[in-house]
Scaffold this motif. Structure first.
Motif, PDB file in Angstrom:
ATOM      1  N   VAL A 222       0.853  -1.186   0.000  1.00 10.77           N
ATOM      2  CA  VAL A 222       0.000   0.000   0.000  1.00 10.77           C
ATOM      3  C   VAL A 222       0.891   1.239   0.000  1.00 10.77           C
ATOM      4  CG1 VAL A 222      -1.794   1.290   1.223  1.00 10.77           C
ATOM      5  CG2 VAL A 222      -1.766  -1.226   1.331  1.00 10.77           C
ATOM      6  N   ILE A 223       0.643   2.143  -0.919  1.00 12.46           N
ATOM      7  CA  ILE A 223       1.290   3.451  -0.906  1.00 12.46           C
ATOM      8  C   ILE A 223       0.343   4.420  -0.207  1.00 12.46           C
ATOM      9  CG2 ILE A 223       2.207   5.353  -2.278  1.00 12.46           C
ATOM     10  CD1 ILE A 223       2.845   3.357  -4.480  1.00 12.46           C
ATOM     11  N   VAL A 224       0.818   5.036   0.859  1.00 12.64           N
ATOM     12  CA  VAL A 224      -0.003   5.952   1.651  1.00 12.64           C
ATOM     13  C   VAL A 224       0.578   7.363   1.528  1.00 12.64           C
ATOM     14  CG1 VAL A 224      -0.981   6.451   3.911  1.00 12.64           C
ATOM     15  CG2 VAL A 224      -0.479   4.071   3.274  1.00 12.64           C
ATOM     16  N   VAL A 225      -0.231   8.281   1.024  1.00 15.88           N
ATOM     17  CA  VAL A 225       0.213   9.667   0.876  1.00 15.88           C
ATOM     18  C   VAL A 225      -0.005  10.400   2.201  1.00 15.88           C
ATOM     19  CG1 VAL A 225      -0.057  11.822  -0.408  1.00 15.88           C
ATOM     20  CG2 VAL A 225      -0.379   9.610  -1.568  1.00 15.88           C
ATOM     21  N   ARG A 226       1.055  10.981   2.719  1.00 21.27           N
ATOM     22  CA  ARG A 226       0.984  11.705   3.987  1.00 21.27           C
ATOM     23  C   ARG A 226       0.080  12.936   3.876  1.00 21.27           C
ATOM     24  NH1 ARG A 226       6.543  10.373   3.798  1.00 21.27           N
ATOM     25  NH2 ARG A 226       7.190   9.042   5.546  1.00 21.27           N
ATOM     26  N   ARG A 227      -0.467  13.337   5.010  1.00 20.36           N
ATOM     27  CA  ARG A 227      -1.264  14.552   5.050  1.00 20.36           C
ATOM     28  C   ARG A 227      -0.373  15.786   4.883  1.00 20.36           C
ATOM     29  NH1 ARG A 227      -5.549  13.463  10.037  1.00 20.36           N
ATOM     30  NH2 ARG A 227      -6.486  11.580   9.104  1.00 20.36           N
ATOM     31  N   PRO A 228      -0.886  16.804   4.198  1.00 20.48           N
ATOM     32  CA  PRO A 228      -0.105  18.029   4.063  1.00 20.48           C
ATOM     33  C   PRO A 228      -0.076  18.786   5.383  1.00 20.48           C
ATOM     34  CG  PRO A 228      -2.282  18.335   3.131  1.00 20.48           C
ATOM     35  CD  PRO A 228      -2.188  16.878   3.507  1.00 20.48           C
ATOM     36  N   PRO A 229       0.898  19.667   5.582  1.00 17.37           N
ATOM     37  CA  PRO A 229       0.940  20.469   6.812  1.00 17.37           C
ATOM     38  C   PRO A 229      -0.259  21.395   6.896  1.00 17.37           C
ATOM     39  CG  PRO A 229       2.558  21.249   5.222  1.00 17.37           C
ATOM     40  CD  PRO A 229       2.025  19.968   4.683  1.00 17.37           C
ATOM     41  N   ARG A 230      -0.658  21.699   8.109  1.00 16.14           N
ATOM     42  CA  ARG A 230      -1.811  22.560   8.358  1.00 16.14           C
ATOM     43  C   ARG A 230      -1.376  23.801   9.138  1.00 16.14           C
ATOM     44  NH1 ARG A 230      -7.071  21.547   6.182  1.00 16.14           N
ATOM     45  NH2 ARG A 230      -7.033  19.379   5.504  1.00 16.14           N
ATOM     46  N   PRO A 231      -2.157  24.893   9.027  1.00 14.71           N
ATOM     47  CA  PRO A 231      -1.850  26.076   9.829  1.00 14.71           C
ATOM     48  C   PRO A 231      -1.921  25.763  11.319  1.00 14.71           C
ATOM     49  CG  PRO A 231      -3.454  26.580   8.109  1.00 14.71           C
ATOM     50  CD  PRO A 231      -3.315  25.094   8.143  1.00 14.71           C
ATOM     51  N   ASP A 232      -1.201  26.531  12.098  1.00 17.70           N
ATOM     52  CA  ASP A 232      -1.186  26.353  13.548  1.00 17.70           C
ATOM     53  C   ASP A 232      -2.473  26.901  14.139  1.00 17.70           C
ATOM     54  OD1 ASP A 232      -0.402  25.833  16.124  1.00 17.70           O
ATOM     55  OD2 ASP A 232       0.820  27.644  16.322  1.00 17.70           O
ATOM     56  N   MET A 233      -3.297  26.030  14.696  1.00 21.54           N
ATOM     57  CA  MET A 233      -4.547  26.435  15.345  1.00 21.54           C
ATOM     58  C   MET A 233      -4.951  25.356  16.333  1.00 21.54           C
ATOM     59  SD  MET A 233      -7.458  25.675  12.385  1.00 21.54           S
ATOM     60  CE  MET A 233      -6.723  26.770  11.169  1.00 21.54           C
ATOM     61  N   PRO A 234      -5.825  25.670  17.306  1.00 21.75           N
ATOM     62  CA  PRO A 234      -6.307  24.642  18.234  1.00 21.75           C
ATOM     63  C   PRO A 234      -6.916  23.470  17.468  1.00 21.75           C
ATOM     64  CG  PRO A 234      -7.015  26.815  18.950  1.00 21.75           C
ATOM     65  CD  PRO A 234      -6.423  26.993  17.587  1.00 21.75           C
ATOM     66  N   ARG A 235      -6.771  22.272  18.019  1.00 20.24           N
ATOM     67  CA  ARG A 235      -7.216  21.067  17.324  1.00 20.24           C
ATOM     68  C   ARG A 235      -8.069  20.179  18.235  1.00 20.24           C
ATOM     69  NH1 ARG A 235      -4.185  19.386  12.650  1.00 20.24           N
ATOM     70  NH2 ARG A 235      -2.750  21.039  12.014  1.00 20.24           N
ATOM     71  N   SER A 236      -8.955  19.447  17.589  1.00 21.33           N
ATOM     72  CA  SER A 236      -9.752  18.427  18.261  1.00 21.33           C
ATOM     73  C   SER A 236      -9.786  17.207  17.369  1.00 21.33           C
ATOM     74  CB  SER A 236     -11.177  18.925  18.521  1.00 21.33           C
ATOM     75  OG  SER A 236     -11.994  17.874  19.017  1.00 21.33           O
ATOM     76  N   VAL A 243     -17.761  19.952  20.143  1.00 21.19           N
ATOM     77  CA  VAL A 243     -19.029  20.509  20.628  1.00 21.19           C
ATOM     78  C   VAL A 243     -18.791  21.355  21.877  1.00 21.19           C
ATOM     79  CG1 VAL A 243     -21.260  19.942  21.663  1.00 21.19           C
ATOM     80  CG2 VAL A 243     -20.479  18.715  19.616  1.00 21.19           C
ATOM     81  N   CYS A 244     -18.015  20.828  22.816  1.00 25.50           N
ATOM     82  CA  CYS A 244     -17.723  21.573  24.048  1.00 25.50           C
ATOM     83  C   CYS A 244     -17.019  22.879  23.727  1.00 25.50           C
ATOM     84  CB  CYS A 244     -16.876  20.724  24.984  1.00 25.50           C
ATOM     85  SG  CYS A 244     -17.707  19.254  25.639  1.00 25.50           S
ATOM     86  N   TRP A 245     -16.076  22.860  22.792  1.00 24.21           N
ATOM     87  CA  TRP A 245     -15.341  24.063  22.412  1.00 24.21           C
ATOM     88  C   TRP A 245     -16.293  25.105  21.850  1.00 24.21           C
ATOM     89  CZ3 TRP A 245     -14.542  26.825  17.942  1.00 24.21           C
ATOM     90  CH2 TRP A 245     -13.446  27.706  17.940  1.00 24.21           C
ATOM     91  N   VAL A 246     -17.196  24.680  20.970  1.00 24.96           N
ATOM     92  CA  VAL A 246     -18.143  25.627  20.362  1.00 24.96           C
ATOM     93  C   VAL A 246     -19.091  26.178  21.400  1.00 24.96           C
ATOM     94  CG1 VAL A 246     -20.072  25.818  18.765  1.00 24.96           C
ATOM     95  CG2 VAL A 246     -18.003  24.613  18.062  1.00 24.96           C
ATOM     96  N   VAL A 247     -19.657  25.322  22.215  1.00 28.31           N
ATOM     97  CA  VAL A 247     -20.644  25.761  23.214  1.00 28.31           C
ATOM     98  C   VAL A 247     -20.017  26.789  24.160  1.00 28.31           C
ATOM     99  CG1 VAL A 247     -22.027  25.013  25.182  1.00 28.31           C
ATOM    100  CG2 VAL A 247     -22.050  23.693  23.045  1.00 28.31           C
TER     101      VAL A 247
END
Length: 252
Positions: A222-236, A243-247
């Protein structure tokens, strides 16, 4: 009566985005889900829906202000890099908090023969050394990266490729299908088409993971393509915490 809760924008298109919208609607939180419009018949979430781009970060920032949005959740696909970059820039400019909701990536298990690639172009370069009949589950918009290969390819897509997707491989067959997928069906697909190598993006989640288990049982690489980098921000990593974060940010 209490005031109406501030509006939340979900950048969606994933199962997590739909689940989050349903949870927030059930709590009477006004939600707008934004879909890119690249799939002809997308699964629609609960709440308000808009389809199409915003016109870049500046357009998104204006939309947030015009609609009194108090929180943004980027729940787009792990490979939808452009909208995430726009969301980071726009929310910073508008002073709106943003959360990245992203399912965990897949991890190889015992018996797996995985080969990691940074991009689809890298995957295409690896492919001829690993097999002669490949199943591509990387989406129709990336098929042009495999156009130069002289090998048999089976692409599984939600919608058929068109001219805007670029050149297509010469020896290509396309099947149209949408998950969730099951192990028995995936194993049969590999057998029926005599697949000896699988190419996938590291999308994560359970809906499409069965192909990985089928490849393990068939002992094919299996060839698995890595995820691209993402901007720095809070993550869940899960809907419940999102849901808790939004509420917390939309209390009356």
């Amino acid at each position: 009566m209490g005031s109406i809760a501030p509006r939340v924008l979900i950048l969606g298109g994933t199962s997590e985005a739909r689940a989050l919208a349903a949870e927030l609607v059930a709590r009477d939180v006004p939600v707008t889900s934004s879909l890119a419009g690249r799939v002809a018949e997308p699964r629609l979430p609960e709440g308000d829906i808009r389809v199409g781009g915003f016109g870049g970060p500046e357009g998104l920032a204006r939309w947030l202000a015009d609609h009194d949005v108090r929180a943004v959740v980027d729940a787009t696909h792990p490979f939808a890099r452009r909208i995430s970059a726009s969301a980071a820039t726009a929310t910073a400019a508008a002073g709106v908090p943003v959360l990245r909701l992203e399912r965990p990536g897949w991890q190889p298990g015992e018996g797996d023969d995985w080969h990691w690639a940074d991009t689809l172009a890298d995957a295409a370069r690896l492919l001829p050394d690993l097999g002669t009949r490949a199943l591509l589950t990387t989406g129709r918009q990336g098929l042009a990266e495999f156009a130069g290969l002289d090998m048999w390819l089976l692409a599984r897509c939600v919608d058929p490729p068109d001219a805007s997707d670029g050149p297509l491989p010469r020896r290509l067959e396309v099947i149209l299908s949408r998950g969730p997928y099951h192990l028995a069906d995936e194993a049969e697909l590999l057998r029926r088409h005599r697949i000896d190598v699988l190419v996938t993006k590291d999308s994560g989640g359970d809906m499409t993971a069965a192909k990985l288990h089928a490849a393990r049982e068939a002992r094919i690489p299996v060839i698995v393509v890595r995820r691209p980098p993402r901007p720095d921000m809070p993550r869940s990593a899960d809907v419940k915490s999102a849901v808790c974060w939004v509420v917390d940010r939309t209390k009356r």
